[in-house]
Write a protein that holds these residues in place. Structure first.
Motif, PDB file in Angstrom:
ATOM      1  N   LEU A  41     -14.896  -9.058 -21.504  1.00 62.84           N
ATOM      2  CA  LEU A  41     -15.030  -9.672 -20.192  1.00 62.84           C
ATOM      3  C   LEU A  41     -13.748  -9.523 -19.378  1.00 62.84           C
ATOM      4  O   LEU A  41     -13.777  -9.185 -18.201  1.00 62.84           O
ATOM      5  CB  LEU A  41     -15.381 -11.160 -20.333  1.00 62.84           C
ATOM      6  N   LEU A  42     -12.616  -9.747 -20.018  1.00 64.51           N
ATOM      7  CA  LEU A  42     -11.348  -9.657 -19.288  1.00 64.51           C
ATOM      8  C   LEU A  42     -11.092  -8.242 -18.786  1.00 64.51           C
ATOM      9  O   LEU A  42     -10.450  -8.039 -17.768  1.00 64.51           O
ATOM     10  CB  LEU A  42     -10.184 -10.110 -20.178  1.00 64.51           C
ATOM     11  N   SER A  43     -11.660  -7.269 -19.495  1.00 64.23           N
ATOM     12  CA  SER A  43     -11.446  -5.893 -19.078  1.00 64.23           C
ATOM     13  C   SER A  43     -12.221  -5.542 -17.809  1.00 64.23           C
ATOM     14  O   SER A  43     -12.081  -4.450 -17.263  1.00 64.23           O
ATOM     15  CB  SER A  43     -11.811  -4.935 -20.211  1.00 64.23           C
ATOM     16  N   MET A  44     -13.062  -6.473 -17.334  1.00 65.13           N
ATOM     17  CA  MET A  44     -13.700  -6.281 -16.027  1.00 65.13           C
ATOM     18  C   MET A  44     -12.663  -6.401 -14.915  1.00 65.13           C
ATOM     19  O   MET A  44     -12.863  -5.927 -13.810  1.00 65.13           O
ATOM     20  CB  MET A  44     -14.737  -7.383 -15.751  1.00 65.13           C
ATOM     21  N   LEU A  45     -11.578  -7.123 -15.199  1.00 66.06           N
ATOM     22  CA  LEU A  45     -10.574  -7.381 -14.170  1.00 66.06           C
ATOM     23  C   LEU A  45      -9.457  -6.348 -14.276  1.00 66.06           C
ATOM     24  O   LEU A  45      -9.184  -5.840 -15.356  1.00 66.06           O
ATOM     25  CB  LEU A  45      -9.982  -8.780 -14.364  1.00 66.06           C
ATOM     26  N   PRO A  46      -8.839  -6.032 -13.134  1.00 63.84           N
ATOM     27  CA  PRO A  46      -7.707  -5.100 -13.196  1.00 63.84           C
ATOM     28  C   PRO A  46      -6.605  -5.670 -14.093  1.00 63.84           C
ATOM     29  O   PRO A  46      -6.379  -6.885 -14.106  1.00 63.84           O
ATOM     30  CB  PRO A  46      -7.210  -5.019 -11.753  1.00 63.84           C
ATOM     31  N   LYS A  47      -5.954  -4.771 -14.811  1.00 62.54           N
ATOM     32  CA  LYS A  47      -4.878  -5.167 -15.721  1.00 62.54           C
ATOM     33  C   LYS A  47      -3.866  -6.116 -15.093  1.00 62.54           C
ATOM     34  O   LYS A  47      -3.387  -7.048 -15.724  1.00 62.54           O
ATOM     35  CB  LYS A  47      -4.120  -3.907 -16.114  1.00 62.54           C
ATOM     36  N   GLU A  48      -3.494  -5.828 -13.839  1.00 56.18           N
ATOM     37  CA  GLU A  48      -2.424  -6.607 -13.190  1.00 56.18           C
ATOM     38  C   GLU A  48      -2.841  -8.062 -13.001  1.00 56.18           C
ATOM     39  O   GLU A  48      -2.010  -8.929 -12.811  1.00 56.18           O
ATOM     40  CB  GLU A  48      -2.055  -6.044 -11.813  1.00 56.18           C
ATOM     41  N   GLU A  49      -4.157  -8.308 -13.016  1.00 53.34           N
ATOM     42  CA  GLU A  49      -4.616  -9.683 -12.837  1.00 53.34           C
ATOM     43  C   GLU A  49      -4.397 -10.527 -14.090  1.00 53.34           C
ATOM     44  O   GLU A  49      -4.468 -11.746 -14.040  1.00 53.34           O
ATOM     45  CB  GLU A  49      -6.108  -9.694 -12.483  1.00 53.34           C
ATOM     46  N   LEU A  50      -4.172  -9.871 -15.210  1.00 47.47           N
ATOM     47  CA  LEU A  50      -4.084 -10.618 -16.474  1.00 47.47           C
ATOM     48  C   LEU A  50      -2.668 -11.152 -16.684  1.00 47.47           C
ATOM     49  O   LEU A  50      -1.980 -10.815 -17.638  1.00 47.47           O
ATOM     50  CB  LEU A  50      -4.499  -9.730 -17.644  1.00 47.47           C
ATOM     51  N   ASN A  51      -2.252 -12.039 -15.770  1.00 45.64           N
ATOM     52  CA  ASN A  51      -0.852 -12.466 -15.823  1.00 45.64           C
ATOM     53  C   ASN A  51      -0.570 -13.533 -16.866  1.00 45.64           C
ATOM     54  O   ASN A  51       0.552 -13.962 -17.033  1.00 45.64           O
ATOM     55  CB  ASN A  51      -0.391 -12.924 -14.435  1.00 45.64           C
ATOM     56  N   ARG A  52      -1.599 -13.983 -17.576  1.00 48.38           N
ATOM     57  CA  ARG A  52      -1.357 -14.979 -18.624  1.00 48.38           C
ATOM     58  C   ARG A  52      -1.180 -14.315 -19.983  1.00 48.38           C
ATOM     59  O   ARG A  52      -0.963 -14.994 -20.973  1.00 48.38           O
ATOM     60  CB  ARG A  52      -2.543 -15.927 -18.724  1.00 48.38           C
ATOM     61  N   ILE A  53      -1.399 -13.000 -19.998  1.00 45.17           N
ATOM     62  CA  ILE A  53      -1.387 -12.324 -21.296  1.00 45.17           C
ATOM     63  C   ILE A  53      -0.149 -11.451 -21.428  1.00 45.17           C
ATOM     64  O   ILE A  53       0.225 -10.743 -20.501  1.00 45.17           O
ATOM     65  CB  ILE A  53      -2.662 -11.467 -21.487  1.00 45.17           C
ATOM     66  N   ASP A  54       0.448 -11.528 -22.575  1.00 48.99           N
ATOM     67  CA  ASP A  54       1.602 -10.724 -22.896  1.00 48.99           C
ATOM     68  C   ASP A  54       1.275  -9.239 -22.710  1.00 48.99           C
ATOM     69  O   ASP A  54       0.202  -8.780 -23.091  1.00 48.99           O
ATOM     70  CB  ASP A  54       1.962 -11.008 -24.359  1.00 48.99           C
ATOM     71  N   GLU A  55       2.226  -8.487 -22.148  1.00 45.35           N
ATOM     72  CA  GLU A  55       1.944  -7.087 -21.824  1.00 45.35           C
ATOM     73  C   GLU A  55       1.583  -6.250 -23.057  1.00 45.35           C
ATOM     74  O   GLU A  55       0.712  -5.387 -23.002  1.00 45.35           O
ATOM     75  CB  GLU A  55       3.137  -6.472 -21.085  1.00 45.35           C
ATOM     76  N   ASP A  56       2.255  -6.508 -24.161  1.00 42.12           N
ATOM     77  CA  ASP A  56       1.958  -5.752 -25.378  1.00 42.12           C
ATOM     78  C   ASP A  56       0.521  -5.992 -25.841  1.00 42.12           C
ATOM     79  O   ASP A  56      -0.151  -5.083 -26.318  1.00 42.12           O
ATOM     80  CB  ASP A  56       2.900  -6.165 -26.518  1.00 42.12           C
TER      81      ASP A  56
END
Ligand SMILES: Nc1ncnc2c1ncn2[C@@H]1O[C@H](COP(=O)(O)OP(=O)(O)O)[C@@H](O)[C@H]1O
Ligand SMILES: [Mg+2]
Lengths: 468, 585
Positions: A437-452
């Motif tokens: 589900l989260l992969s529906m959103l652009p990567k840059e929107e996932l600001n709560r998740i560690d980049e790695d």
């Protein structure tokens, strides 16, 4: 030989007042014998040198001035033995399954003593319930008290049963350990139909063998309901802290318990607190809910899942309000989701597990668990907000970004929350659905998740797909 | 059952009635005296005397207690034991050490009728005098020190109720707390042990206007709603909105010398969490375990309600004692509503005339008296010390119009309003920035300007203005959608979003983000302001807003909080933002 009094001066609702000429202990157990030989049990609520107030558990109907009153010189006790497992008792602890009398190994005061906060161990063992909305976003741990806030006509029992059936501790299973729970089921004022639902499920799945059932039904005396959870929790403490069991205690319906408290308070003409409930209801409920937990150096644990129905679905009503102030979170059943056919209809936004943070993560569940959960919350909340706006301005007036969040919210409900009452998902599966589900959103929107973690789990192709 | 048991409780009077925690007795005693009730000797306090009926609130469970049992009066009010050994301890509401109770009761469950002194009377402490023979000392003066923990030197003081005089003997060495360490010419013997009645404020010379912040390491607090050392703050909020986490964060990261944490009628596991976590956490200023500066008072919701009432007084008396040594003390009380409810419960059992929502008419007065014990003081011995008080409030149904919240807000100078909506969307800390306030802001600005950066308050004002503007714009967006707004307003919304996500939000459970120095707070805000300024320049130069907000470096704003070496990270980010935007025109 106990002295008998025939000195009843007043009978009012569940209360009996009597004169005495000997000291009587506060909370002492009383037997009242009616002229036709029936015995009613009660408890001293107030004692002075010349009179006492007694709360009668089994109803005051049939008691008159000529009834005799005996004070038993002790407070209410529960008969305890490991043989209670598999037994069905009524709301005051008497067997109703046709089985033998209980041969107690010991008797314990049902009020229970507070656990010394210094002696507690902080709960941190992940319980996999197999329900994504719980495991993924409101994780339950061993020793937690996590109630279900529901309302009448909602499938809270199905959810409770699903948890009771599916709950395991994966960590221990890996080590080949026994991770099944002993279930203590305390019913207060539920209907016979509901009771059957539980009993059928317990029998069908064989869960009854490792359960102790306390049944106070809707047509049983209301005051007895103040005993039922105390009997259940005294049994739970015995099994957990003397016999080493991991105990899952389900108490339903706490709303009926609170109504009984209100009734007694009113009969005593106490100054009522909010909406007529006693001012001490917080303390009273805390004395039940705080009987969950872990103790240093002990193998067993008590996990509590109380169920309550919120009057008029109002979370600010004193019953859910005081409960939420004491318990370690809450799981909220949402009638709207239910009418959309989502099973289980859990609204994750107002739900909470306060003990989640220490029970998840690398080595416990998975390294990405906390971040995924945070991001799912934030994204779903954003999508939910936009739904209101869409109703006014329509989808076309929204940006591409907003539309993605709307789609996200829909799929979140349909794929993550929705799973049915018989599907058992492990935590891997739950988190993988989360990433889908989260992969529906652009990567840059996932600001709560560690980049790695994004690099490791994000599905590159997904976001393109949904744009159409 | 206590009937017929032999007991060593002296019979100064006898019990007449028992109703929950309230017992009446035929007893000659003084108001507020401590008494032992029943043959098990349960601890209680006289709370009303009417005719020959004495009413007692009992600090322990009263099941089984009956009329006719004895009552013994100590003739003393409820006091706390003050001396070395309080730090790194955990007490119940009447200062019984829970660790000792566990040993004495040999059980994880709290039995009753067991008492223990608040400090260990047998332990030896290394005392070094700071006075010599012939010196004159007055009440409150420091006569020596004891290394109580790695972090804290305990100052041994002349008790406030002594006369003082000339020192005839001052010994260094190892002593128990009750052994005399300094003797005066008038015969007064000073030990490391004082007792003080909890309901009485310890004397001080003068209350001063606080000018230093209690730096909390929480961006929204230090940045927008700072509390002063010696200040007062309230955190009201519905369940699950973050009262306890905020209090724990303050207990962990606030730059106080001493922390007194009062768990008043809340969860057992929350206290356990502190006991388990604090020994492993480092005090950011000293590097020592946090427990070395901490005293815990745990009277959880299932523990007796009368001891809940006394727990806040026990806490603040201990806080004042450390203040007298010249320390800055922070006291957290979670939750003051449970204390108020305990008052209500006792009051209703006394059949007192109920005030608003059943609370006793003296609720407001009690709250005011309590918060009045906070402050920045010049102590009797000439040192300066402070007690800051931060109280959580648990309004029923989350409705702030109820009496405890309202009466508290009338007294405290900092208001951190927690918001269920923010908590639901996991915006933490869920402190509502439009409702909250700090009346210390102006008096603390000079400190921040001197110690952090000279434009501290200007930059903050920019943040406030932007957030205010966002709130107004959001109302329009709710009606027409964002795309209908002019471009500059769309840009403001985007800037405000970063203010919320990168600056106001702070994850208490992230190893780095959990603590944010004022310098870092300033730099994160600075980075967002840089973006703002560069972005508006670009907009003026005709760059469309979507392109501005789509630049690659921008999401890095949200990552500053988790950077340990943030300075370099911010320098680079500001450069990247500027160059990306300038390239567009
Ligand atoms: N600053 C924070 N960072 C991360 N999570 C937080 C923060 N504040 C609160 N929370 C979350 O909210 C939950 C409830 O907070 P808590 O302080 O226990 O609420 P309250 O005391 O108001 O009932 C916590 O268990 C945690 O999950
Ligand atoms: Mg709390």
């Amino acid at each position: 030989m106990q002295k008998e009094y025939k000195t009843i001066t007043e009978i009012s609702g569940p209360l009996v007042f009597a004169e005495v000429d000997e000291p009587v202990g506060y909370n002492e157990i009383v037997e009242i014998e009616t002229p036709d030989g029936q015995i009613r049990r009660g408890q001293v609520l107030e004692t002075t040198s010349d009179h006492v107030a007694i709360q009668v558990f089994e109803g005051t109907g049939g008691i008159d001035r000529k009834s005799s009153v005996r004070f038993l010189g002790e407070t209410m006790k529960m008969k305890l033995t490991e043989d209670l497992l598999g037994r069905v008792l009524d709301g005051s602890g008497q067997p109703i399954d046709g089985g033998p009398e209980i041969e107690p190994d010991k008797r314990e005061d049902i009020v229970g003593e507070a656990i010394n906060p210094y002696s507690r161990e902080y709960p941190a063992e992940f319980i996999q319930t197999g329900v994504s909305a719980i495991d993924g976003m409101n994780t339950l741990v061993r020793g937690q008290k996590l109630p279900i806030f529901s309302s009448s006509g909602q499938p809270h029992n199905d959810l409770a049963l699903q948890i009771a059936r599916q709950a395991t501790v994966p960590e221990e299973e890996k080590e080949g350990g026994e991770s099944e729970f002993a279930v203590i089921f305390g019913a207060m004022g539920i209907t016979a139909e509901e009771a059957n639902e539980f009993m059928d499920d317990f029998e069908r799945t064989g869960a009854l063998e490792r359960s102790v059932v306390f049944m106070n039904l809707a047509d049983d005396p209301a005051t007895e309901r103040t005993l039922t959870p105390r009997l259940a929790l005294t049994t739970a403490e015995y099994l957990a802290f003397e016999k080493g069991y991991h105990v899952l205690t389900i108490l339903t319906d706490m709303t009926n318990y609170c109504e009984a408290l209100r009734e007694i308070g009113a009969a005593r003409e106490e100054v009522p607190g909010r909406r007529g409930y006693p001012g001490y209801m917080y303390t009273d409920l805390a004395q039940l809910y705080e009987r969950a937990g872990r103790i240093k150096g002990q193998d067993g644990s008590i996990t509590q899942i109380p169920i309550l129905t919120m009057p008029s679905d109002d979370i600010t009503h004193p019953i859910p309000d005081l409960t939420g102030y004491i318990t370690e979170g809450q799981i909220i059943i949402d009638p709207d989701l239910n009418s959309q056919g989502i099973k289980p209809p859990i609204n994750v936004l107002p739900s909470l597990s306060r003990l989640m943070d220490d029970g998840i993560g690398e080595g416990l569940t998975r390294a990405d668990h906390a971040d995924v959960s945070d991001q799912l919350y934030a994204a779903y909340a954003e999508g939910e907000d936009l739904r209101d706006l869409v109703n006014i301005v329509g989808r076309e007036a929204l940006s591409e970004r907003d539309n993605k969040y709307l789609d996200f919210a829909d799929r979140f409900e349909a794929e993550f929350v929705q799973q049915g009452f018989t599907t058992d998902r492990d935590i891997e599966e739950t988190l993988e659905i989360g990433w889908d589900l989260l992969s529906m959103l652009p990567k840059e929107e996932l600001n709560r998740i560690d980049e790695d973690l994004i690099e490791e789990h994000y599905r590159e192709d997904e976001s393109v797909e949904v744009e159409a | 059952m206590s009937q017929g048991q032999t007991s060593d409780v002296r019979e100064d009077g006898v019990i007449e009635s028992v109703s929950g925690p309230v017992v009446t007795a035929d007893l000659d005693a003084r108001m507020n005296d401590v008494v032992y009730v029943g043959s098990e000797g349960l601890m209680g306090e006289v709370i009303e005397i009417e005719g020959d009926v004495t009413t007692i609130q009992v600090y322990e469970e009263t099941s089984g207690v009956s009329s006719g049992e004895p009552v013994e009066t100590t003739g003393q009010p409820l006091t706390v034991d003050l001396g070395p050994g309080m730090l790194d301890s955990i007490y119940d509401g009447v200062q019984r050490p829970l660790q000792v109770l566990e040993e004495k009761m040999n059980s994880a469950f709290l039995d009753r009728g067991v008492d223990a002194p608040g400090i260990d009377l047998d332990e030896l402490w290394e005392f070094t005098p700071e006075v010599a023979e012939g010196d004159t000392v007055e009440p409150g003066d420091i006569v020596g020190t004891v290394p109580e923990t790695r972090t804290i030197d305990h100052k041994v003081m002349v008790p406030p109720d002594y006369e003082g005089g000339e020192v005839v003997e001052a010994e260094s060495g190892n002593f128990t707390v009750d052994e005399t360490v300094v003797e005066l010419d008038n015969g007064e013997e000073i030990t490391m042990h004082q007792e003080w009645p909890v309901r009485q404020q310890r004397p001080a010379s003068e209350k001063q206007t606080p000018t230093e912040p209690l730096v909390s390491g929480q961006r929204i607090l230090d940045g927008l709603f700072p509390i002063a050392k010696g200040g007062t703050a309230a955190i009201p909020g519905p369940f699950g909105s973050g009262k306890t986490v905020t209090q724990h964060q303050l207990a962990k990261w606030a730059d106080a010398d001493i922390v007194v944490y009062v768990g008043c009628g809340e969860r057992g596991n929350e206290m356990t969490e502190v006991i388990e976590d604090f020994p492993d956490l480092e005090d950011p200023t000293t590097g020592n375990p946090l427990m070395d500066r901490t005293t815990l008072i745990a009277n959880t919701s299932n523990m007796p309600v009368a001891a809940r009432e006394s727990s806040v007084y026990t806490g603040i008396t201990i806080a004042e004692y450390f203040r007298d040594m010249g320390y800055n003390v922070a006291l957290m009380a979670d939750s003051t509503s449970r204390w108020a409810e305990a008052m209500r419960e006792i009051s209703s059992r006394l059949e007192e005339m109920p005030g608003e929502e059943g609370y006793p008419a003296y609720l407001a007065a009690r709250l005011a008296e309590f918060y009045e014990r906070a402050g920045y003081f010049e102590n009797v011995n000439g040192t300066e010390g402070s007690v800051s008080v931060i109280g959580a409030v648990s309004p029923p149904g989350g409705d702030f119009s109820e009496p405890v919240t309202q009466n508290t807000l009338r007294i405290v100078k900092t208001f951190w309003a927690l918001d269920a909506d923010l908590a639901e969307r996991r915006h933490f800390p869920a402190i509502n920035w439009t409702e909250s306030y700090s009346l210390y802001r102006d008096q603390l600005d000079p400190w921040f300007e001197e110690n952090v950066e000279s434009d501290w308050s200007e930059q903050r004002q920019w943040a406030i203005d932007t957030l205010d503007e966002e709130a107004e714009l959001q109302e329009i967006v709710q009606l027409v959608g964002k795309d209908a707004l002019p471009e500059d307003q769309q840009l403001t919304l985007e800037v405000a979003r970063y203010l919320r996500e990168a600056w106001l939000q702070q994850n208490a459970f992230h190893d780095v983000d959990t603590y944010c120095s004022p310098e870092k707070t300033y730099r994160i805000l600075g980075a967002i302001k840089t973006f703002n300024d560069e972005a508006f320049d670009a907009l003026d130069a005709g760059v469309p807003v979507e392109e501005i907000t789509d630049i690659e470096s921008l999401p890095r704003l949200n990552r500053i909080g988790v950077q340990e070496d943030y300075n370099e990270f911010v320098d680079e980010l500001e450069e990247d933002i500027a160059s990306e935007l300038r390239e567009m025109y």
